[in-house]
Scaffold this active site. Structure first.
Site, PDB file in Angstrom:
ATOM      1  N   GLU A  99      -0.460   4.903  -0.134  1.00  0.00           N
ATOM      2  CA  GLU A  99      -1.732   6.095  -0.718  1.00  0.00           C
ATOM      3  C   GLU A  99      -0.542   7.687  -0.321  1.00  0.00           C
ATOM      4  O   GLU A  99       0.233   7.355   0.017  1.00  0.00           O
ATOM      5  CB  GLU A  99      -2.348   6.103   0.353  1.00  0.00           C
ATOM      6  CG  GLU A  99      -3.681   5.315   0.044  1.00  0.00           C
ATOM      7  CD  GLU A  99      -4.646   5.054   0.847  1.00  0.00           C
ATOM      8  OE1 GLU A  99      -4.944   6.122   1.534  1.00  0.00           O
ATOM      9  OE2 GLU A  99      -6.042   4.568   0.206  1.00  0.00           O
ATOM     10  N   ARG A 117      -1.006  -2.742 -18.553  1.00  0.00           N
ATOM     11  CA  ARG A 117      -2.690  -2.175 -18.501  1.00  0.00           C
ATOM     12  C   ARG A 117      -2.835  -0.586 -17.859  1.00  0.00           C
ATOM     13  O   ARG A 117      -2.776  -1.187 -16.586  1.00  0.00           O
ATOM     14  CB  ARG A 117      -4.334  -3.043 -18.527  1.00  0.00           C
ATOM     15  CG  ARG A 117      -5.150  -2.318 -18.269  1.00  0.00           C
ATOM     16  CD  ARG A 117      -6.302  -3.593 -18.632  1.00  0.00           C
ATOM     17  NE  ARG A 117      -5.454  -4.576 -19.938  1.00  0.00           N
ATOM     18  CZ  ARG A 117      -6.416  -4.203 -21.782  1.00  0.00           C
ATOM     19  NH1 ARG A 117      -6.799  -3.283 -21.320  1.00  0.00           N
ATOM     20  NH2 ARG A 117      -5.670  -4.788 -22.245  1.00  0.00           N
ATOM     21  N   ASP A 163      -6.501  13.841 -25.700  1.00  0.00           N
ATOM     22  CA  ASP A 163      -6.064  11.887 -24.505  1.00  0.00           C
ATOM     23  C   ASP A 163      -5.310  11.330 -25.918  1.00  0.00           C
ATOM     24  O   ASP A 163      -6.165  11.195 -27.215  1.00  0.00           O
ATOM     25  CB  ASP A 163      -7.708  12.158 -24.506  1.00  0.00           C
ATOM     26  CG  ASP A 163      -7.655  10.497 -24.571  1.00  0.00           C
ATOM     27  OD1 ASP A 163      -6.443   9.676 -24.355  1.00  0.00           O
ATOM     28  OD2 ASP A 163      -8.726  10.357 -23.495  1.00  0.00           O
ATOM     29  N   LYS A 222      -1.788   0.737 -25.308  1.00  0.00           N
ATOM     30  CA  LYS A 222      -2.157   0.531 -26.217  1.00  0.00           C
ATOM     31  C   LYS A 222      -1.089   1.040 -27.201  1.00  0.00           C
ATOM     32  O   LYS A 222      -0.297   0.290 -26.667  1.00  0.00           O
ATOM     33  CB  LYS A 222      -3.473   1.757 -26.508  1.00  0.00           C
ATOM     34  CG  LYS A 222      -4.274   1.341 -25.722  1.00  0.00           C
ATOM     35  CD  LYS A 222      -5.502   2.448 -26.338  1.00  0.00           C
ATOM     36  CE  LYS A 222      -6.720   2.129 -25.437  1.00  0.00           C
ATOM     37  NZ  LYS A 222      -8.440   2.767 -25.359  1.00  0.00           N
ATOM     38  N   THR A 260      -3.669   6.185 -21.629  1.00  0.00           N
ATOM     39  CA  THR A 260      -3.335   4.569 -21.648  1.00  0.00           C
ATOM     40  C   THR A 260      -1.817   4.503 -21.958  1.00  0.00           C
ATOM     41  O   THR A 260      -1.661   5.457 -22.300  1.00  0.00           O
ATOM     42  CB  THR A 260      -4.384   3.823 -22.229  1.00  0.00           C
ATOM     43  OG1 THR A 260      -3.971   3.209 -23.853  1.00  0.00           O
ATOM     44  CG2 THR A 260      -5.603   3.885 -21.538  1.00  0.00           C
ATOM     45  N   TYR A 277       0.941  -1.457  -0.152  1.00  0.00           N
ATOM     46  CA  TYR A 277       0.179  -0.314  -0.118  1.00  0.00           C
ATOM     47  C   TYR A 277       1.293   1.211  -0.089  1.00  0.00           C
ATOM     48  O   TYR A 277       2.131   1.246   0.622  1.00  0.00           O
ATOM     49  CB  TYR A 277      -1.320  -0.584   1.223  1.00  0.00           C
ATOM     50  CG  TYR A 277      -2.388  -0.095   0.947  1.00  0.00           C
ATOM     51  CD1 TYR A 277      -2.498   0.872   0.315  1.00  0.00           C
ATOM     52  CD2 TYR A 277      -2.867  -0.958   1.240  1.00  0.00           C
ATOM     53  CE1 TYR A 277      -4.080   0.887  -1.008  1.00  0.00           C
ATOM     54  CE2 TYR A 277      -4.352  -0.979   0.813  1.00  0.00           C
ATOM     55  CZ  TYR A 277      -4.698  -0.246   0.283  1.00  0.00           C
ATOM     56  OH  TYR A 277      -6.491  -0.340  -0.338  1.00  0.00           O
TER      57      TYR A 277
END
Ligand SMILES: *Cc1c(COP(=O)(O)O)cnc(C)c1O
Length: 424
Positions: A48, A227, A192, A221, A218, A46
């Site tokens: 954060e 991903r 984008d 692609k 992303t 974790y």
């Protein structure tokens, strides 16, 4: 302990990926290093917050990894701000909207049915429910965006945010003109680049960084990483709303965007994916990746030419990037039926709306084809001509199961020459 059920399914999927022709424009094959890192111990941590400002102990190593990912990403795109935490492209956009807009604000994006993305204001997405979306599209004649019409819409609706970028637009973007329009109405410009990010990193397309206030993308692609999503800025700047911090200083966009991602949109970052992103950014900086991106475009152009010689209609008449949108209205077969026939021949594509489509999104009049994945497999221009032969044969015989099966056998045999993840 082994999970035989999942192992068996994984093996089946690997065989499918190895044997088939992967023409889905948003897909690619990540390197083994990228995949291995996604399966590493980093998934347990974790973290954060951001490097040096975490809400959990034990983040020393994680901080080095995330900082490396940020530095490599900035080197790759020539940006000065990067956030590598967005879990996906849609989440990167959501974080940006949350950071930059108030509910009810007007946004101007590219029409979904002309190739835009759900996360740019579609009524079925939160972006279309929380904000007030206005759309520009392409011209029916040319299939191209008319920048004068974009300017008029901006003038009329005074959006707070203008979005350029798409999922099924085969042409490059006039980022400079978009910025002029944004400036003329006091809007921020979001680029984008989810689809062409790899081609931009490979310097084969126009560079959006100097023109867009903010960039989202992303990583899986054309960029060929794990991903995930990311956010960039060429230069940081003071927030345009005059917001100040406790010391009375202007709040910079970098901090507005960081807060949009965490705690605005997400909880703990996926550090195993961030490490894999760092690997992909490094891979994309190699000369071999530039060669790859050139071949991606060259393959797409070869397919465009071969399709046109067989009287297929292409939206916008061709391509500048890695994708083609075939308008099947002149071939009297729907996108749905075409997708089904091609998939039976192990040629994986997706049905897609074409501009001014008269069919529903479930039927459609088009199919979208991309060359990013097959180029990673090693396919060249000559191979792309062969693919068009198979596509044409499959579409002409869409009801002939035996014929489709024969094409599948040929496709499978052909793909045997291009090894994929050999030792798995
Ligand atoms: C693919 C895509 C996205 C969303 O990416 P996900 O990772 O699937 O959430 C966003 N914008 C555009 C233009 C895309 O093509």
């Amino acid at each position: 302990m082994r999970d035989i059920q999942i192992e068996t399914l994984l093996q089946k999927e690997l065989v499918r990926q190895r044997q088939g022709l992967e023409l889905i424009a948003s897909e690619n094959f990540a390197s083994k290093a990228v995949m291995k890192t996604m399966g590493s111990c980093l998934t347990n941590k974790y973290a954060e917050g951001y490097p040096g400002m975490r809400y959990y102990g034990g983040c020393e190593v994680i901080d080095e990894i995330e900082t490396l990912a940020i530095d490599r990403l900035n080197d790759l795109f020539g940006s000065t701000y990067a956030n590598v935490q967005p879990h996906s492209g849609a989440q990167a956009n959501a974080a940006i909207f949350l950071a930059l807009l108030e509910p009810g604000d007007t946004i101007l994006g590219f029409e979904l049915s002309h190739g835009g993305h759900l996360s740019h204001g579609s009524p079925v997405n939160f972006s279309g429910k929380v904000y007030k979306p206005i759309f520009y599209g392409v011209e029916e004649e040319s299939g191209l965006i008319n920048m004068e019409k974009v300017a008029k819409l901006a003038e009329l609706h005074k959006p707070k945010l203008i979005i350029c970028g798409a999922s099924a637009y085969p042409r490059d973007w006039d980022y400079k003109r978009f910025r002029q329009i944004a400036d003329s109405v006091g809007a921020l410009l979001l680029g984008d680049i989810a689809h062409p990010a790899g081609l931009i990193a490979g310097k084969q397309l126009d560079d959006p960084i100097p023109h867009c206030h903010v960039i989202s993308s992303t990583t899986h692609k054309t960029l060929r990483g794990p991903r995930g999503g990311l956010i960039l800025m060429g230069e940081d700047f003071e927030n345009p709303w005059g917001r100040i911090n406790k010391k009375g200083e202007p709040i910079m966009m970098s901090s507005v965007l960081n807060s949009g991602v965490f705690p605005g949109m997400q909880g703990g970052p996926l550090e195993h994916v961030i490490a894999a992103k760092a690997i992909a950014f490094e891979e994309a900086s190699h000369e071999s990746f530039i060669e790859y991106t050139k071949q991606v475009i060259s393959n797409a152009k070869t397919m465009a030419k071969a399709l046109k010689s067989k009287n297929y209609t292409l939206a916008s008449g061709g391509t500048d990037n890695h994708l083609l949108l075939i308008d099947l209205r002149s071939k009297s077969i729907s996108g749905k039926k075409a997708e089904k026939a091609l998939v039976k021949a192990d040629i994986t594509v997706n049905k897609n709306m074409v501009p001014f489509d008269d069919k529903s999104p479930f039927i459609t009049s088009g199919i979208r084809i991309g060359t990013a994945a097959i180029t990673t497999r090693g396919l060249d221009n000559e191979n792309c001509e062969q693919i068009v032969e198979w596509i044409d044969e499959a579409l002409l015989n869409a009801d002939n199961e035996l014929k489709l099966h024969h094409i599948k056998i040929e496709v499978n045999r052909f793909m045997g020459q291009f090894p994929l993840y050999q030792d798995q």
